[in-house]
Design a protein around this motif. Structure first.
Motif, PDB file in Angstrom:
ATOM      1  N   ASP A 112       0.662  -1.331   0.268  1.00 24.74           N
ATOM      2  CA  ASP A 112       0.357   0.342  -0.137  1.00 24.74           C
ATOM      3  C   ASP A 112       0.738   1.399  -0.555  1.00 24.74           C
ATOM      4  OD1 ASP A 112       0.800  -0.250   2.378  1.00 24.74           O
ATOM      5  OD2 ASP A 112      -0.589   0.498   3.313  1.00 24.74           O
ATOM      6  N   GLY A 113       2.491   1.008  -0.148  1.00 17.80           N
ATOM      7  CA  GLY A 113       3.056   2.481  -0.592  1.00 17.80           C
ATOM      8  C   GLY A 113       3.402   3.217   1.057  1.00 17.80           C
ATOM      9  N   GLU A 114       3.060   2.209   2.396  1.00 20.60           N
ATOM     10  CA  GLU A 114       3.889   2.276   3.409  1.00 20.60           C
ATOM     11  C   GLU A 114       5.286   2.151   3.719  1.00 20.60           C
ATOM     12  OE1 GLU A 114       1.517   1.087   6.145  1.00 20.60           O
ATOM     13  OE2 GLU A 114      -0.068   2.167   6.868  1.00 20.60           O
ATOM     14  N   ILE A 115       6.231   2.774   4.500  1.00 20.84           N
ATOM     15  CA  ILE A 115       7.116   2.143   4.902  1.00 20.84           C
ATOM     16  C   ILE A 115       7.615   1.113   5.560  1.00 20.84           C
ATOM     17  CG2 ILE A 115       9.604   3.645   5.559  1.00 20.84           C
ATOM     18  CD1 ILE A 115       8.313   4.957   3.076  1.00 20.84           C
ATOM     19  N   ARG A 116       8.708   0.129   4.946  1.00 20.28           N
ATOM     20  CA  ARG A 116       8.991  -1.134   5.671  1.00 20.28           C
ATOM     21  C   ARG A 116      10.223  -1.419   5.703  1.00 20.28           C
ATOM     22  NH1 ARG A 116      10.309  -6.483   4.331  1.00 20.28           N
ATOM     23  NH2 ARG A 116      10.320  -7.566   5.907  1.00 20.28           N
ATOM     24  N   ILE A 117      10.318  -1.610   7.103  1.00 19.08           N
ATOM     25  CA  ILE A 117      12.237  -1.656   7.171  1.00 19.08           C
ATOM     26  C   ILE A 117      11.932  -3.188   7.690  1.00 19.08           C
ATOM     27  CG2 ILE A 117      13.561  -0.721   9.179  1.00 19.08           C
ATOM     28  CD1 ILE A 117      12.607   1.839   8.031  1.00 19.08           C
ATOM     29  N   PRO A 118      12.720  -3.922   7.468  1.00 15.94           N
ATOM     30  CA  PRO A 118      12.945  -4.846   6.980  1.00 15.94           C
ATOM     31  C   PRO A 118      13.595  -5.686   8.561  1.00 15.94           C
ATOM     32  CG  PRO A 118      14.506  -3.953   5.484  1.00 15.94           C
ATOM     33  CD  PRO A 118      13.790  -2.571   5.726  1.00 15.94           C
ATOM     34  N   PRO A 119      13.547  -7.050   8.646  1.00 12.17           N
ATOM     35  CA  PRO A 119      14.409  -6.903   9.839  1.00 12.17           C
ATOM     36  C   PRO A 119      15.673  -6.713   9.181  1.00 12.17           C
ATOM     37  CG  PRO A 119      12.727  -8.948   9.025  1.00 12.17           C
ATOM     38  CD  PRO A 119      12.762  -8.319   8.317  1.00 12.17           C
ATOM     39  N   ILE A 120      16.434  -5.699  11.063  1.00 14.26           N
ATOM     40  CA  ILE A 120      17.659  -5.487  11.049  1.00 14.26           C
ATOM     41  C   ILE A 120      18.428  -6.628  11.571  1.00 14.26           C
ATOM     42  CG2 ILE A 120      19.281  -4.089  11.890  1.00 14.26           C
ATOM     43  CD1 ILE A 120      17.316  -1.939  11.906  1.00 14.26           C
ATOM     44  N   GLN A 121      19.482  -7.340  10.538  1.00 13.65           N
ATOM     45  CA  GLN A 121      20.369  -8.593  11.183  1.00 13.65           C
ATOM     46  C   GLN A 121      21.370  -8.084  11.911  1.00 13.65           C
ATOM     47  OE1 GLN A 121      19.340 -11.466   9.356  1.00 13.65           O
ATOM     48  NE2 GLN A 121      17.709 -10.464   8.864  1.00 13.65           N
ATOM     49  N   GLU A 122      22.329  -7.170  11.858  1.00 10.39           N
ATOM     50  CA  GLU A 122      23.657  -6.944  12.651  1.00 10.39           C
ATOM     51  C   GLU A 122      22.389  -6.746  14.669  1.00 10.39           C
ATOM     52  OE1 GLU A 122      23.839  -5.867   8.480  1.00 10.39           O
ATOM     53  OE2 GLU A 122      22.264  -4.674   9.843  1.00 10.39           O
ATOM     54  N   ASN A 123      23.228  -6.750  15.439  1.00 17.28           N
ATOM     55  CA  ASN A 123      22.692  -6.506  16.955  1.00 17.28           C
ATOM     56  C   ASN A 123      23.879  -5.149  17.295  1.00 17.28           C
ATOM     57  OD1 ASN A 123      22.629  -6.632  19.962  1.00 17.28           O
ATOM     58  ND2 ASN A 123      24.447  -7.518  20.367  1.00 17.28           N
ATOM     59  N   ILE A 124      21.992  -3.674  17.573  1.00 20.38           N
ATOM     60  CA  ILE A 124      22.621  -2.803  16.831  1.00 20.38           C
ATOM     61  C   ILE A 124      22.645  -2.415  18.668  1.00 20.38           C
ATOM     62  CG2 ILE A 124      22.493  -1.433  14.886  1.00 20.38           C
ATOM     63  CD1 ILE A 124      19.687  -0.559  15.489  1.00 20.38           C
ATOM     64  N   ARG A 125      22.244  -3.139  19.795  1.00 16.62           N
ATOM     65  CA  ARG A 125      22.018  -3.011  20.633  1.00 16.62           C
ATOM     66  C   ARG A 125      23.450  -2.110  21.845  1.00 16.62           C
ATOM     67  NH1 ARG A 125      18.489  -4.297  25.375  1.00 16.62           N
ATOM     68  NH2 ARG A 125      17.769  -5.924  23.551  1.00 16.62           N
ATOM     69  N   LYS A 126      23.859  -1.199  22.287  1.00 16.20           N
ATOM     70  CA  LYS A 126      24.847  -0.717  22.304  1.00 16.20           C
ATOM     71  C   LYS A 126      25.605   0.058  21.752  1.00 16.20           C
ATOM     72  CE  LYS A 126      22.665  -0.204  26.551  1.00 16.20           C
ATOM     73  NZ  LYS A 126      21.618   0.799  27.082  1.00 16.20           N
ATOM     74  N   LYS A 127      25.162   0.011  20.540  1.00 11.77           N
ATOM     75  CA  LYS A 127      26.179   0.663  19.068  1.00 11.77           C
ATOM     76  C   LYS A 127      25.830   1.649  18.528  1.00 11.77           C
ATOM     77  CE  LYS A 127      27.628  -4.224  18.314  1.00 11.77           C
ATOM     78  NZ  LYS A 127      27.882  -4.806  17.009  1.00 11.77           N
ATOM     79  N   ASP A 128      26.832   2.407  18.319  1.00  8.92           N
ATOM     80  CA  ASP A 128      26.972   3.682  17.294  1.00  8.92           C
ATOM     81  C   ASP A 128      25.942   3.763  16.209  1.00  8.92           C
ATOM     82  OD1 ASP A 128      27.736   5.639  19.704  1.00  8.92           O
ATOM     83  OD2 ASP A 128      29.732   5.070  19.196  1.00  8.92           O
ATOM     84  N   CYS A 129      25.056   4.096  15.850  1.00 10.49           N
ATOM     85  CA  CYS A 129      24.166   3.847  14.904  1.00 10.49           C
ATOM     86  C   CYS A 129      24.306   5.907  13.406  1.00 10.49           C
ATOM     87  CB  CYS A 129      22.765   3.682  14.841  1.00 10.49           C
ATOM     88  SG  CYS A 129      22.512   1.908  15.933  1.00 10.49           S
TER      89      CYS A 129
END
Length: 331
Positions: free
Chosen positions: A50-67
């Motif tokens: 329907d055109g809405e933004i989809r963020i696919p599953p993020i494979q990397e562990n980003i907990r406590k990381k600088d993004c």
């Protein structure tokens, strides 16, 4: 023509950092990511049916990381300005909910930046609204190139803002390609005098100014040149070029005053509407812009347009901000 000047030492190694590149000028984001081997996320934003933004599953562990999120919110082959803007907001939300230690948003061009004041009764200040959204989302830092108005940095109360300038790249281009003995740097209006003065000082050359007089409907009525450009090589420098109408009028004025060569340099090549036709039929020898906005993806190769790669400056600013080093030497 795409040009790359190595003005800053690079090749960076940072632990616990993940770079996310949105669909807005993705090529620029990937160029920046190359300076940080092994840090690029595999996440590619897409759409639901329907055109809405989809963020696919993020494979990397980003907990406590600088993004690091790199998204150029402007004209794009991947959607409208507002589509690209919404992508950024949705991805920021995903990163925050995944417990990122910090979120640095890199906006090669700051969205809605020309709407930085109330120009008429009951008008919005849209760039202030963008700043409010980013602060509300809890980002840690914002990095952008050549703000249309530097006071936009003051719209952020809690988030540090780094405003980078492309001037070193234009200076290098001028040194390599133009006649320095007869060079005059031209400011297209009063607001750009400081920018033009900084470049002229580095090149040890004269400066000129074009004064614009507007009619009752705030349209440019006449232009008045302040300075002697007879037999001169003129380089107009500005923060952006949109339709190119005003820039081409300035070129006509300089030509009528005896300029032999005329160049135009701007960090942001918005190039909307009839910009390409205007440039092709103008007196400009070259229009020089950076790659903060998609150019080749939209127009292909154009003999009158040179594109400067500023990704190394962006990468350096990211590195310095994460390491607590000064960015002032770059700007």
């Amino acid at each position: 023509m795409f040009l790359s000047y190595n003005l800053i030492s690079h090749s960076y190694s940072i632990n616990d950092m993940v770079i996310f590149v949105g669909n807005g000028n993705r090529d620029f984001g990937l160029k920046v990511a190359k300076y940080f081997p092994g840090c690029l996320s595999n996440c590619i934003i897409n759409r639901f049916s329907d055109g809405e933004i989809r963020i696919p599953p993020i494979q990397e562990n980003i907990r406590k990381k600088d993004c690091i999120l790199i998204q150029s919110v402007s004209c794009s082959t991947q959607g409208s300005v507002n589509d690209i803007l919404m992508e950024m907001f949705v991805l920021i939300d995903a990163l925050r909910r995944a417990s990122a230690s910090s979120i640095t948003v890199v906006l090669p061009i700051f969205p809605y930046q020309r709407q930085d004041r109330k120009s008429y009764s009951r008008s919005p200040i849209s760039s202030r609204m963008i700043a409010t959204f980013l602060e509300t989302q809890g980002v840690s830092r914002v990095i952008a190139f050549d703000l249309h108005a530097s006071q936009i940095q003051g719209f952020f109360d809690r988030v540090p803002f780094d405003n980078l300038y492309c001037e070193p790249y234009f200076i290098e281009y001028i040194k390599r390609n133009l006649d320095l003995e007869n060079l005059i740097i031209i400011s297209p209006d009063e607001g750009g005098v400081k920018r033009a003065s900084r470049v002229a000082k580095e090149l040890n050359c004269k400066i000129g100014l074009i004064h614009k007089e507007r009619d009752t409907e705030n349209q440019i009525d006449t232009m008045v040149l302040m300075g002697d450009v007879n037999n001169a090589c003129c380089f107009i420098i500005d923060d952006m070029i949109d339709t190119g109408g005003t820039a081409c009028k300035a070129a006509n004025l300089l030509k009528s005053q005896g300029a032999t060569q005329i160049y135009f340099g701007a960090c942001h090549g918005v190039l909307s509407g009839k910009a390409i036709d205007n440039i092709n039929s103008s007196y400009f020898e070259k229009v020089i812009i950076s790659n903060t906005i998609e150019i080749e993806e939209r127009f292909g190769d154009n003999s009158k347009i040179d594109v400067l790669d500023v990704s190394e400056m962006c990468a350096s600013a990211i590195y310095k901000s994460l390491k607590g080093e000064s960015v002032s030497t770059m700007i």
